[in-house]
Write a protein that holds these residues in place. Structure first.
Motif, short mmCIF file in Angstrom:
data_model
loop_
_atom_site.label_atom_id
_atom_site.label_comp_id
_atom_site.label_asym_id
_atom_site.label_seq_id
_atom_site.Cartn_x
_atom_site.Cartn_y
_atom_site.Cartn_z
N ARG A 65 46.74 65.50 37.83
CA ARG A 65 48.21 65.07 37.29
C ARG A 65 48.07 63.89 36.46
NH1 ARG A 65 51.81 67.75 40.56
NH2 ARG A 65 50.71 68.62 42.84
N HIS A 66 46.75 63.37 36.16
CA HIS A 66 46.58 62.08 35.47
C HIS A 66 45.20 62.07 34.63
CE1 HIS A 66 46.33 57.82 34.34
NE2 HIS A 66 47.50 57.77 34.26
N PRO A 67 45.17 61.77 33.64
CA PRO A 67 43.59 61.69 33.08
C PRO A 67 42.75 61.01 33.79
CG PRO A 67 45.51 60.99 31.46
CD PRO A 67 46.17 61.09 32.62
N SER A 68 43.15 60.00 34.80
CA SER A 68 42.09 59.40 35.49
C SER A 68 41.58 60.62 36.60
CB SER A 68 42.74 58.23 36.50
OG SER A 68 43.77 58.80 37.24
N GLN A 69 42.12 61.58 36.83
CA GLN A 69 41.56 62.64 37.58
C GLN A 69 40.93 63.67 36.87
OE1 GLN A 69 45.50 64.03 39.34
NE2 GLN A 69 45.38 62.54 40.90
#
Length: 688
Positions: free
Chosen positions: A77-81
């Protein structure tokens, strides 16, 4: 609350590094549209290596739907994932000509196209562990420093040219390595060194050659110990600077140069319209397509296809017909036109005569040009050298082959000018290989003498060639399988080799002795390495005999190998006819005559002579596949004779084993995991 809009620029900072581990894995560098990945990513939970997704596509899904769902059902759901895929830097590190890659310990390489046994050598667990250490090492020595020292020594500012091909077998480099102490830019391919070790470590007589392996670069005097895989790795380092350049360069070009002004290594290419151009490929293309810019899509596609052909040819063994021609003509004498002076990579089609030769990429380009021209009509393809025809759908690397013999002939001294032509002297090469490799060594012959003759005295009674009694023996070759192990002179032997044609390569037509066995068992050129050997001891004694002034008995002479002198015949001397040399004493040096089928079937088994057949101890008699072990007061003793006889009987019905004369001569049994309680005595892992 409005979700942040993600772009390439504001998302890369959040990405995790690749968290997987790939020890030795082949991968695709292109996506489902056969285009190179651009910033490929995985979710942080993804474990697959087969595919990835371009970052832009992932961000688009997150921006629109609030999440990205991978084909493996993991969500982000986020680039950090997200994590960078192993192919993240492929476009910067690997030339776009490659659609496939290879990952070794998370290090990305271009795809290797070598024969199976070379990749097998790299996948050995000990090799992979050692290779991991090499990849992590930071070496103080590198190719740039070598060039800088060369510039100082030569006191010149001119470019220095070198070949990025393996010193051992002249293939294009995949993992370039160099021995510590070597001060030349040329390297070895790691897989070639490993296969060389595997093929030679099975012979006891080659142990000295491995312990004092001399670098193959013709001016280098470095000798290293590669008698074990560990010692091999202890003596090499990966040339990382050259590796980077090779992976980014065109695989069809082997020549590089060092520019002392820029201190850069450059491939022999041209940059036009911001596109990399292979001059030889472009030259042939422009003959049919005038004034086409290098950046033209059609030309780039054409160059990529020809380059891929060249890469395949320069990496792998030729098809059977071409390989047989190379093996046979490697040892023959023939004439080559003077054009060979200007050819860097000699090649021909499988139907060409060996005297016909053309630049590899020019020949490949000629075939590809015809393919493009005849696309609509599907005409046959014509070789520009011999004008023989090939099916339109022929795979060009199966039609064209690279002549390694001619490529290295100038440097090795086997190509000499004669008027307006050149003569390739394969006879000289064959003689050298007999003297250095394919032989019964002096030390082995002396061991046979010592068994019954402490003084090491021998009477040689055959001084004339067994195939032509009119010829006195000058360079003795022993027929291993002859019951009397008779001697043929090299000149008589070579005359028969020179008469052979490629069609006779596998034909059992070579016979050098008239005894009943030899008359009934002729052999082929392919089987030469298992039948004929240089007799080093006889040659040394014969040389002394020919120098001696006194020749009382011209039909025989006696030699003392302990004092190295001709002596009067003695009742204590032993006739050569009574010495039957054991099969283990024959060292096979003509490995180039052995095809891949032989090497892949037999060498892996010979590589590990101590391989154990494990069995649990449940009684005083243990029966394994190759031996019967019987317990007595001294512990377990093995009897392998009965089992070996049964196994070798079965081997006689095996076509491959029969072809190469493969037999099992010795086995070894070991107890493992410490001491074992027996009814009588003890057994331990140290007890055989």
């Amino acid at each position: 609350m409005r979700q942040q809009y993600f772009t390439l620029q504001n998302s890369i900072q959040y990405l995790q590094e690749y968290n997987g581990f790939q020890e030795f894995t082949e991968i695709k560098l292109t996506d489902h549209n056969n285009e190179r990945y651009l910033y490929p990513v995985l979710t942080s939970k993804c474990k697959h290596i087969k595919y990835a997704t371009n970052l832009e596509e992932v961000l688009n899904a997150i921006n629109i739907s609030g999440f990205f769902k991978c084909e493996c059902n993991n969500l982000a759901r986020h680039p950090s994932q997200l994590q960078k895929d192993i192919r993240w830097d492929a476009n910067e590190e690997i030339n776009e000509i490659f659609d496939d890659g290879l990952v070794i310990h998370n290090k990305l390489f271009h795809h290797f196209k070598r024969a199976r046994r070379y990749n097998t050598a790299l996948t050995d667990q000990f090799v992979l562990s050692s290779l991991k250490i090499l990849l992590e090492q930071q070496n103080s020595n590198n190719i740039i420093q070598i060039f800088q020292r060369m510039m100082q020594n030569y006191q010149t500012q001119k470019p220095i040219y070198f070949k990025a091909m393996c010193l051992l077998d002249l293939v294009s480099l995949n993992i370039p390595v160099r021995f510590f102490g070597c001060q030349h830019p040329e390297c070895y391919d790691l897989a070639s060194l490993l296969v060389y070790y595997n093929e030679n470590s099975i012979y006891q007589s080659s142990s000295d050659k491995l312990k004092q392996f001399k670098c193959k670069q013709r001016t280098c005097q470095v000798k290293v110990d590669i008698s074990t895989v560990q010692k091999l790795f202890d003596n090499i380092y990966i040339e990382t600077e050259l590796l980077k350049i090779i992976q980014k360069g065109l695989p069809s070009i082997y020549q590089y140069s060092y520019n002392p002004n820029t201190r850069q290594i450059q491939q022999d290419i041209v940059l036009q319209d911001n596109a990399i151009v292979d001059p030889q490929i472009q030259c042939r293309y422009l003959q049919e397509n005038k004034n086409v810019p290098a950046s033209n899509e059609a030309y780039q596609k054409y160059q990529k296809q020809v380059t891929e052909y060249a890469h395949v040819i320069l990496q792998r063994t030729s098809i059977v017909k071409a390989e047989q021609k190379l093996r046979l003509f490697k040892y023959k004498i023939f004439v080559i036109p003077a054009i060979i002076e200007n050819i860097k990579q000699p090649a021909r089609c499988i139907n060409c005569h060996v005297s016909q030769v053309m630049e590899l990429k020019y020949l490949l380009s000629s075939f590809q040009t015809q393919k493009d021209l005849y696309k609509q009509q599907v005409k046959q393809l014509k070789c520009p050298l011999c004008e023989k025809m090939f099916n339109y759908n022929s795979f060009i690397p199966n039609v064209v082959y690279f002549d390694k013999n001619l490529f290295d002939a100038f440097d090795q001294g086997f190509l000499e000018k004669s008027g307006q032509t050149y003569v390739y002297d394969g006879k000289k090469l064959m003689k050298d290989e007999f003297l250095q490799k394919q032989k019964v060594e002096l030390i082995e012959f002396k061991k046979h003498l010592q068994k019954d003759n402490e003084n090491q005295i021998c009477t040689f009674t055959q001084l004339y060639c067994c195939s032509n009694p009119a010829i006195p023996i000058s360079l003795p070759l022993i027929l291993k399988n002859c019951p009397e192990q008779r001697i043929v002179d090299f000149e008589s032997f070579y005359y028969s080799i020179q008469q052979l044609e490629v069609d006779n390569y596998e034909k059992q037509c070579l016979k050098f002795c008239n005894c009943q066995y030899c008359s009934n068992h002729p052999f082929s050129f392919e089987e030469l390495a298992f039948n004929v050997y240089f007799h080093e001891a006889f040659y040394i004694a014969l040389t002394q005999f020919n120098k001696s002034k006194s020749k009382n008995k011209p039909d025989q002479f006696t030699y003392d190998f302990k004092s190295n002198r001709i002596i009067e015949e003695s009742v204590h001397s032993k006739s050569i006819k009574s010495i039957h040399i054991n099969i283990k004493s024959f060292y096979q040096g003509f490995t180039s005559l052995q095809d891949d089928k032989y090497k892949e079937n037999f060498l892996p088994y010979q590589k590990e002579p101590n391989k154990m057949f494990c069995a649990y101890v449940t009684s005083n008699q243990i029966t394994t596949e190759l031996a019967i072990l019987q317990n007595n007061r001294e512990g377990y003793k093995g009897d392998a004779s009965t089992k070996l006889k049964q196994v070798n009987e079965k081997m006689r019905n095996n076509e491959i084993a029969k072809k190469y004369g493969f037999v099992i001569t010795e086995t070894n049994s070991q107890f493992k995991d410490g001491f074992i309680k027996l009814a009588v005595g003890n057994a331990s892992s140290k007890q055989n």
